[in-house]
Design an enzyme around this catalytic site. Sequence first.
Site, PDB file in Angstrom:
ATOM      1  N   GLU A  91      -1.786  34.565 -41.272  1.00  0.00           N
ATOM      2  CA  GLU A  91      -1.235  34.532 -42.613  1.00  0.00           C
ATOM      3  C   GLU A  91      -1.952  33.609 -43.573  1.00  0.00           C
ATOM      4  OE1 GLU A  91       0.497  34.041 -39.879  1.00  0.00           O
ATOM      5  OE2 GLU A  91       2.216  35.359 -39.776  1.00  0.00           O
ATOM      6  N   GLY A  94       2.697  27.194 -44.315  1.00  0.00           N
ATOM      7  CA  GLY A  94       2.089  28.500 -44.100  1.00  0.00           C
ATOM      8  C   GLY A  94       3.027  29.616 -44.520  1.00  0.00           C
ATOM      9  N   SER A  95       2.944  30.739 -43.838  1.00  0.00           N
ATOM     10  CA  SER A  95       3.718  31.915 -44.239  1.00  0.00           C
ATOM     11  C   SER A  95       5.203  31.820 -43.939  1.00  0.00           C
ATOM     12  CB  SER A  95       3.139  33.163 -43.569  1.00  0.00           C
ATOM     13  OG  SER A  95       1.879  33.463 -44.124  1.00  0.00           O
ATOM     14  N   THR A  96       5.640  30.773 -43.242  1.00  0.00           N
ATOM     15  CA  THR A  96       7.085  30.591 -43.077  1.00  0.00           C
ATOM     16  C   THR A  96       7.749  30.301 -44.421  1.00  0.00           C
ATOM     17  OG1 THR A  96       6.853  28.209 -42.625  1.00  0.00           O
ATOM     18  CG2 THR A  96       6.785  29.702 -40.737  1.00  0.00           C
ATOM     19  N   TYR A  97       6.945  29.992 -45.431  1.00  0.00           N
ATOM     20  CA  TYR A  97       7.442  29.715 -46.781  1.00  0.00           C
ATOM     21  C   TYR A  97       7.779  31.003 -47.535  1.00  0.00           C
ATOM     22  CZ  TYR A  97       7.534  26.445 -50.823  1.00  0.00           C
ATOM     23  OH  TYR A  97       7.890  25.625 -51.866  1.00  0.00           O
TER      24      TYR A  97
END
Length: 668
Positions: free
Chosen positions: A652, A326-329
């Site tokens: 996200e 997810g948006s942790t990337y």
Amino acid sequence: MVEVRDTERDLHRFRVRLGVAMAFVLACFGLLAVRFVWLQVYRYPAFHAQAEDNRIALVPAPPSRGLIYDRNGVVLAENVSAYTLEISPRRLARLDDTIAALSEVIEITPRDRQRFRRLLEDSRSSDSVPLKVRLTDEEVARLAVHRYRFPGVEISARQFRNYPLGETAAHVVGHIGRISQEDKRRLDEQELLSRYAGSTHIGKLGVEQSYEQVLHGQVGAEEVEVSAGGRVVRTLSRTPPVAGANLVLSIDVRLQRLAEELYGNRRGALVAIEPKTGDVLAFVSRPAFDPNLFVDGIDTQTWQALNEDPDKPLLNRPLRGTYPPGSTYKPFMALAALGSGTRTPQETIHDPGYFLLGNHRFRDSRPGGHGSVDLRKSIVVSSDTYYYKVAFDMGVDRIHDFMKPWGFGQLTGIDLLHENVGILPSSEWKLKRFRQKWHPGETPSIGIGQGYNAFTMLQLAHATATLANDGIVMKPHVVQAIEDPVTRERRPTVPTESYRIPLRREHLDLVRSAMVDVNRFGTGRVAFAGTPYVAAGKTGTAQVVGIRQGERYDAKRVAERHRDHSLFVAFAPVDDPKIAIAIIVENGGFGAQAAAPIARRLFDFHLLGKLPGEVRETRLPKPVDENELRDVPESVEPESVEPGNVEPGNVEAAGSARGTDGVTEKRP
């Protein structure tokens, strides 16, 4: 006519016959004498050895297994002594009758019988198989009185493995189990079988398995005199075994237990790492299991319940479970964009709420978009549109080449077996996997951590620790030192740095400061309100099932196991990172709702030195819903983001990774 007998001739014949008979007898006695000499003189050493073997037996003495501690000396695996009732099947004519007779002396439960039958199938005919373990003093006394009735039945003093904390850190510590035929074949192939003479157990999971040769020790031997019935009369000589070495884990069991408590009944994985050393501080997989169930042989019903549980308690989620990040990337995508020259810090885009590729719209989680967005703001407000464009401009192969050194889709080399490599997609990977070419329409979703991306929480925590450590890669490990059981001398296992990722300082500082703003003004602001330390973080929400384009995601209308995953990555304090963490709460929804509050409590404990009970009593912000987090803060510091343009609330990744047919592409 009268026959005249020749007396002399008859006497001569008699004497000849007598001489032949005497010669034959003497020859026979001579042969016997020669044979006696051969046996008594020339064959004496061999027969003497055989006689001694019948009287003297060499009994292997298994070593004491090494202990396992956490970094603060808390015992996680120990040895306890107890008596066990063992049967040698080869010495019994009627096994069932013997078991029935024994059940009249002490209680033999159905579970004992089931376990015995299963162990009997895995053992050789010469093995002694336990029927009942950990006998009470009363049971030992009863069996001793009736011992004469049961040839082939022994009461043996054994050491048993015990895991005093039960489920705590079960997937790290692992467990031991009875040595199976498969284990024996493997040990024989490795030429290690002789080291296990007399041993009945071997490591099956976790560090019990990966450090088996360190924990096991060296076998000893006892020369004993035995009776005709095979019972030991006395010990003639003894070579003592060498105990296995102890393991000191990097795990802080207090942090570990707190994290497990914070998950409650929810499913998920969490890995916390000390960035400068690679020490794994916490390694959580929820739900878990009690390793004590496996030591003596698990019964069929319990095994079936664990194996068929839909929550999969036996799955080592941090090591084996793969998830879209997810948006942790996005912080890593930001570094990739800066490092490749695809974007500059000052360059802005207009975010209308979607990225148009041909006739297909890749939607942002905020329908109206975020307006003018630069790189810093793209992280703080988690703009999907920004990273759709970045990914498309870079291409999947350039993204792959940048992410590979960070450990995404690679084995981290942690000192646990069976690590999952995950998936870091590339055009070459797809061609090998599906025999299909990579299509440009598959690239945008890669930029927001969806599409084919599938990583373990260990990989995500490892990458976050590397980001916190200025690009210096430290190999993650759960064993901090190996301790000599006698001298207590410790040999560190902490490796030196593996390598360094070339990063420009200004790029690294920009991304890290943007992650600080996530916790100050963005999606992590509620969870991290009022911290006396500065933490950098990034929330993430990973889609589990697809929804059609144009349809909005509504968690209330989706089955619990189909709801989005809640993710969060963070490290603190920013100026001198002591802990980096990656968390996923399966089907937990928005990243700031479920995952971020767990990180806050763990940081408070690890950085402020509070006990778990004190942390639980700390007044933290109450959980809020996603709509509340969408509200723009009343005040935003101008040096961090542009006033009036911050949109901290953002689901996200949910509902944004769409395929060209209007349905989310299925991830392998």
